[in-house]
Structures are given as C-alpha cells and as structure tokens.
Design a protein around this motif. Structure first.
Motif, PDB file in Angstrom:
ATOM      1  N   GLY A  30      20.873   8.441 -10.331  1.00  0.00           N
ATOM      2  CA  GLY A  30      22.275   8.855 -10.417  1.00  0.00           C
ATOM      3  C   GLY A  30      22.596  10.018  -9.507  1.00  0.00           C
ATOM      4  N   ASN A  31      21.757  11.049  -9.523  1.00  0.00           N
ATOM      5  CA  ASN A  31      21.992  12.214  -8.661  1.00  0.00           C
ATOM      6  C   ASN A  31      21.874  11.859  -7.185  1.00  0.00           C
ATOM      7  OD1 ASN A  31      22.464  13.970 -10.810  1.00  0.00           O
ATOM      8  ND2 ASN A  31      20.295  14.546 -10.986  1.00  0.00           N
ATOM      9  N   VAL A  32      20.911  11.001  -6.860  1.00  0.00           N
ATOM     10  CA  VAL A  32      20.726  10.582  -5.471  1.00  0.00           C
ATOM     11  C   VAL A  32      21.977   9.865  -4.974  1.00  0.00           C
ATOM     12  CG1 VAL A  32      19.419   9.060  -3.927  1.00  0.00           C
ATOM     13  CG2 VAL A  32      18.212  10.441  -5.628  1.00  0.00           C
ATOM     14  N   LEU A  33      22.537   8.977  -5.805  1.00  0.00           N
ATOM     15  CA  LEU A  33      23.728   8.229  -5.401  1.00  0.00           C
ATOM     16  C   LEU A  33      24.941   9.149  -5.284  1.00  0.00           C
ATOM     17  CD1 LEU A  33      23.277   4.989  -7.551  1.00  0.00           C
ATOM     18  CD2 LEU A  33      22.806   5.315  -5.117  1.00  0.00           C
ATOM     19  N   SER A  34      25.099  10.049  -6.241  1.00  0.00           N
ATOM     20  CA  SER A  34      26.231  10.984  -6.183  1.00  0.00           C
ATOM     21  C   SER A  34      26.190  11.806  -4.912  1.00  0.00           C
ATOM     22  CB  SER A  34      26.217  11.905  -7.406  1.00  0.00           C
ATOM     23  OG  SER A  34      26.411  11.182  -8.605  1.00  0.00           O
ATOM     24  N   ASP A  35      25.004  12.286  -4.564  1.00  0.00           N
ATOM     25  CA  ASP A  35      24.875  13.108  -3.354  1.00  0.00           C
ATOM     26  C   ASP A  35      25.166  12.299  -2.099  1.00  0.00           C
ATOM     27  OD1 ASP A  35      24.200  15.222  -4.947  1.00  0.00           O
ATOM     28  OD2 ASP A  35      22.031  15.089  -4.589  1.00  0.00           O
ATOM     29  N   ALA A  36      24.655  11.065  -2.026  1.00  0.00           N
ATOM     30  CA  ALA A  36      24.889  10.237  -0.841  1.00  0.00           C
ATOM     31  C   ALA A  36      26.357   9.865  -0.711  1.00  0.00           C
ATOM     32  CB  ALA A  36      24.023   8.980  -0.908  1.00  0.00           C
ATOM     33  N   LEU A  37      26.997   9.528  -1.831  1.00  0.00           N
ATOM     34  CA  LEU A  37      28.407   9.140  -1.794  1.00  0.00           C
ATOM     35  C   LEU A  37      29.323  10.298  -1.435  1.00  0.00           C
ATOM     36  CD1 LEU A  37      28.431   6.800  -4.918  1.00  0.00           C
ATOM     37  CD2 LEU A  37      28.897   6.111  -2.547  1.00  0.00           C
ATOM     38  N   ALA A  38      28.835  11.521  -1.552  1.00  0.00           N
ATOM     39  CA  ALA A  38      29.615  12.679  -1.135  1.00  0.00           C
ATOM     40  C   ALA A  38      29.753  12.743   0.384  1.00  0.00           C
ATOM     41  CB  ALA A  38      28.975  13.966  -1.651  1.00  0.00           C
ATOM     42  N   TYR A  39      28.922  11.983   1.091  1.00  0.00           N
ATOM     43  CA  TYR A  39      28.953  11.991   2.553  1.00  0.00           C
ATOM     44  C   TYR A  39      29.535  10.710   3.132  1.00  0.00           C
ATOM     45  CZ  TYR A  39      26.279  16.296   2.635  1.00  0.00           C
ATOM     46  OH  TYR A  39      25.895  17.608   2.470  1.00  0.00           O
ATOM     47  N   THR A  40      29.364   9.587   2.415  1.00  0.00           N
ATOM     48  CA  THR A  40      29.882   8.327   2.929  1.00  0.00           C
ATOM     49  C   THR A  40      30.073   7.320   1.802  1.00  0.00           C
ATOM     50  OG1 THR A  40      29.486   6.488   4.458  1.00  0.00           O
ATOM     51  CG2 THR A  40      27.547   7.474   3.423  1.00  0.00           C
ATOM     52  N   SER A  41      31.023   6.458   1.983  1.00  0.00           N
ATOM     53  CA  SER A  41      31.230   5.372   1.023  1.00  0.00           C
ATOM     54  C   SER A  41      30.370   4.160   1.358  1.00  0.00           C
ATOM     55  CB  SER A  41      32.714   4.961   1.023  1.00  0.00           C
ATOM     56  OG  SER A  41      33.109   4.525   2.320  1.00  0.00           O
ATOM     57  N   HIS A  42      29.664   4.238   2.474  1.00  0.00           N
ATOM     58  CA  HIS A  42      28.843   3.111   2.928  1.00  0.00           C
ATOM     59  C   HIS A  42      27.402   3.292   2.417  1.00  0.00           C
ATOM     60  CE1 HIS A  42      32.036   1.588   5.570  1.00  0.00           C
ATOM     61  NE2 HIS A  42      32.317   2.876   5.766  1.00  0.00           N
ATOM     62  N   VAL A  43      27.212   2.953   1.167  1.00  0.00           N
ATOM     63  CA  VAL A  43      25.899   3.094   0.531  1.00  0.00           C
ATOM     64  C   VAL A  43      25.468   1.746  -0.020  1.00  0.00           C
ATOM     65  CG1 VAL A  43      24.563   4.224  -1.285  1.00  0.00           C
ATOM     66  CG2 VAL A  43      26.337   5.514  -0.053  1.00  0.00           C
ATOM     67  N   ILE A  44      24.283   1.305   0.385  1.00  0.00           N
ATOM     68  CA  ILE A  44      23.710   0.043  -0.078  1.00  0.00           C
ATOM     69  C   ILE A  44      22.512   0.366  -0.970  1.00  0.00           C
ATOM     70  CG2 ILE A  44      22.622  -2.130   0.606  1.00  0.00           C
ATOM     71  CD1 ILE A  44      23.952  -1.727   3.390  1.00  0.00           C
ATOM     72  N   VAL A  45      22.468  -0.230  -2.151  1.00  0.00           N
ATOM     73  CA  VAL A  45      21.334  -0.055  -3.054  1.00  0.00           C
ATOM     74  C   VAL A  45      20.648  -1.396  -3.243  1.00  0.00           C
ATOM     75  CG1 VAL A  45      20.588   0.550  -5.391  1.00  0.00           C
ATOM     76  CG2 VAL A  45      22.376   1.894  -4.264  1.00  0.00           C
TER      77      VAL A  45
END
Length: 397
Positions: A30-45
């Motif tokens: 959860g924290n990893v995703l929150s931090d990444a989404l703070a920089y870009t909406s282009h996140v693939i899991v």
C-alpha cells in the motif's frame, strides 16, 4: 503533490510507466503504491498469484493498471508479463520497483531523467551496499554477480542485483527469455548487453529493515543453484558464440582495422618487443587446449603480465570459428611427433572405445601444446620484425 503534474507529464512524454511485481507483500504494498502514484498515474502492478491480503490492498487503488494470475510463477514471469502488458499499452519504458518497500519513489525523477541523458539505455539503480542493516550475504552475492556480469559482457558496474531499473522496452525488442525466477534479472541484463543495449547505473537510496521485519521470498539453496547454472550457461555462450560473433563483426569493419593499426600498433608507447610478446602470447593462448576458458584466462594473464590486452585478445581468437577445425587438425598432426609408432590418423577406424579416445586425446593434447608454443614463438619473432620495420618508417616519416 505540487510536483505531480510535472513528473506525470514527463512520464507521458517519454511513454514510461512504473512496473511493480508483487507476491505476498500486503504489509508494504500500500505504501509503495501511494508513493509511486504521487509521481505518476502510470503504474502497472503484476499480482504474481498472491495468497495474502494483496487483492484487498489493490482494490484501494482503482486507477492502477493490473495484471493478475494464479498460481505464483516467480519474479521472472511477473516481469516478463509486465513487459508484455506495457508494450501492449504503448509504453516505451518501464521503471521497475520492488513491492517490499526497499525502493524510494523519490528516486523516480532521477530514473526518469536517464531517458533524456541516456536514450535507449538499460539503467540500474545502484544501491549503497555499505549502509545500515544491509545483509552481508547480499553484499557478497552482489560482488559475485558483478564479477560474472563482467566476464560475460566485459562491462563493470557497482550493482547488478538491484531491482530498481529502467528498461527500454522498444530497444529490447522481442527477445525470448528462458528464466522464470530471480535469475531472470541476470538473464535480461546480460542478454541486453549482448544485444548492444547500453547498460549504465545511477545512484538510488534503499531501505533495509531490521532482520526481524524483513519479508523475503528468496530461497537460498534453490535460487542460488538456479543462478549458478545460469551463469555457467552464460559463460559458455559468451566464449563459444558471443566473443567469436563480436570478433567477426569487428573484423568486417575496415575502420576498425585502421583504428587498431594506428592506436594499438603504431602509436602506443609500448616497445616493439612487448607488443610482439602480446601477439605471441595471444596466439599461444588461442591454441593451448583449455577450450571454453581460453579468452578468460587470456584476459587474466594479460593483466597479470601487463601485456597489451587488445592485442592478446585479438590474436587469442585464432582458434574460434571458422578456424577451429584447422587448429584442431594441425594440433593432431603435431602430436604425431610425440606418439611415435602409436600415432593415429584423425579417424576412429576401429570404433569409438575408451582406448581410442584416450590415444587420440593424448595425441591432440601433446600436439596442441607443441603448436601453441611453436606458433607463439613464431608470431613473436615475425611480429617483432614487422613492428620494427613499420614503426621505424613511421618515425622517419
């Protein structure tokens, strides 16, 4: 959050995304995703068959692009499927982050910047391997990995095991991979270098929690065994195919011959006798019967004896395809001198038995050593004479 539009625009301009493979990392995901989404909406899991609360965590982030399957297949498969999905979505680059919280999203802008500074390069986030809580076995394993990466590619780097990487997907093309677990990250690195993709490093931070808080899916015995087998195969492919291929490509370019003649032969500060020694030693190492290890040993010994490595390696290729059959045949003929009345022709007329293999092998080994010594000495004398003439003419000119 004020920087988000700027960073997100950069991701979109470069057609880049963050790729996060995960397996049973619900506590940190959860924290990893929150931090990444703070920089870009282009996140693939890539949900690699997680059996914990990962699905519930992912449901909290509806904007994610999700690849999910079951059962667990390993990190290599997760990355491979993530690459394929990213290409299908039109991305040219992905920046991979681990889901265990070791990587910092604050390094994403620096990783993204590498696209502008080093287009089409595969860039690895180099960690500080001497910081607090860094496992000693990780540092040792990384040194071993760095060594074998250097052997198989000729490239030196500070960190070949970091999972924080920028992958140039379009440049990597449609490579077909074989590894499915942790060893995939070694395979993709080496094979990308073989493909001619530039491999580089940039500093990143890393967080290692205390031992009691770590979650690791690395299985020491099984995974180390798989990595060892992979490195063995990569080394064999390197010296039996990649090095000969690269040599042929090098020799087919006329400008390479001119450059080598001017820089390695004529303009170097080395004496004629040392240059000739490098050539003769290269011929010797190319013929001496240590197949599969000739180039590696040549490199190590040229460093030990402070010989011209470029000349040693060039002439050590004397036994690589298509010259291999001729060197073997000449070695076999030279061995007749030592075998006397038991000398053989290069045939197995009486069938293949232990005795015939032993007799033929002895003749080949004796002959190849003889040919290596003779060829090395002749190459040394001839090259010394040629160098003396041409370098004298150059000085007079």
């Amino acid at each position: 959050m004020t920087n988000q539009p700027t960073h997100n625009e950069h991701f979109e301009r470069h057609r880049a995304a963050v790729l996060i493979p995960t397996y049973n990392n619900a506590g940190t995901l959860g924290n990893v995703l929150s931090d990444a989404l703070a920089y870009t909406s282009h996140v693939i899991v890539v949900n690699d068959g997680a059996t914990d609360e990962t699905t519930a965590v992912l449901e909290q982030f509806p904007s994610l692009q999700l690849v999910s399957y079951s059962p667990n297949r390993g990190k290599g498969i997760a990355l491979r499927r993530g690459f394929a999905y990213a290409l299908e979505q039109g991305y040219d680059y992905v920046i991979t982050m681990d889901a265990d919280g070791q990587h910092f999203a604050t390094d994403l802008p620096a990783m993204l910047q590498q696209i502008e500074e080093k287009p089409d390069a595969l860039v690895i986030g180099a960690r500080n391997l001497h910081q607090e809580n860094m496992p000693g076995k990780s540092t040792s394993a990384n040194k071993v990995s760095n060594f074998w990466f250097h052997v198989t590619t000729g490239l030196k780097g500070p960190d070949t095991q970091s999972g924080y990487r920028l992958y140039p997907l379009r440049r990597m093309g449609n490579m077909h991979y074989f590894c499915t677990k942790y060893e995939f990250e070694i395979e993709v690195l080496v094979r990308s270098a073989w493909k001619g993709i530039k491999v580089d490093w940039t500093p990143v931070r890393v967080y290692y929690p205390p031992p009691e808080e770590r979650v690791s899916h690395f299985r020491p015995v099984r995974d180390v065994s798989r990595i060892t087998v992979l490195n063995t195969i990569l080394v064999l492919v390197t010296f039996l195919y990649i090095k000969p291929r690269d040599l042929i490509r090098f020799l087919l370019k006329k400008e390479n011959w001119k450059k080598m003649w001017k820089e390695e032969v004529l303009k170097s500060d080395e004496s004629n006798i040392r240059k000739a020694a490098a050539i003769g030693f290269g011929i010797f190492m190319g013929i001496v019967p240590i197949w599969g290890f000739q180039l590696l040993v040549s490199i190590l010994l040229s460093i030990k004896f402070k010989l011209n490595k470029a000349l040693v390696l060039l002439f050590a290729h004397i036994s690589t395809p298509p010259l291999t059959p001729f060197v073997i045949f000449a070695s076999f003929l030279a061995g007749r001198v030592w075998m006397g009345q038991t000398a053989k022709d290069l045939v197995f007329s009486n069938g293949i038995t232990f005795d015939t293999i032993r007799d033929n092998l002895l003749q080949y080994v004796f002959g190849s050593i003889t040919l290596a010594v003779t060829g090395g000495l002749l190459a040394w004398l001839i090259s010394w004479a040629i160098l003396a003439i041409f370098r004298k003419e150059q000085r007079n000119g």
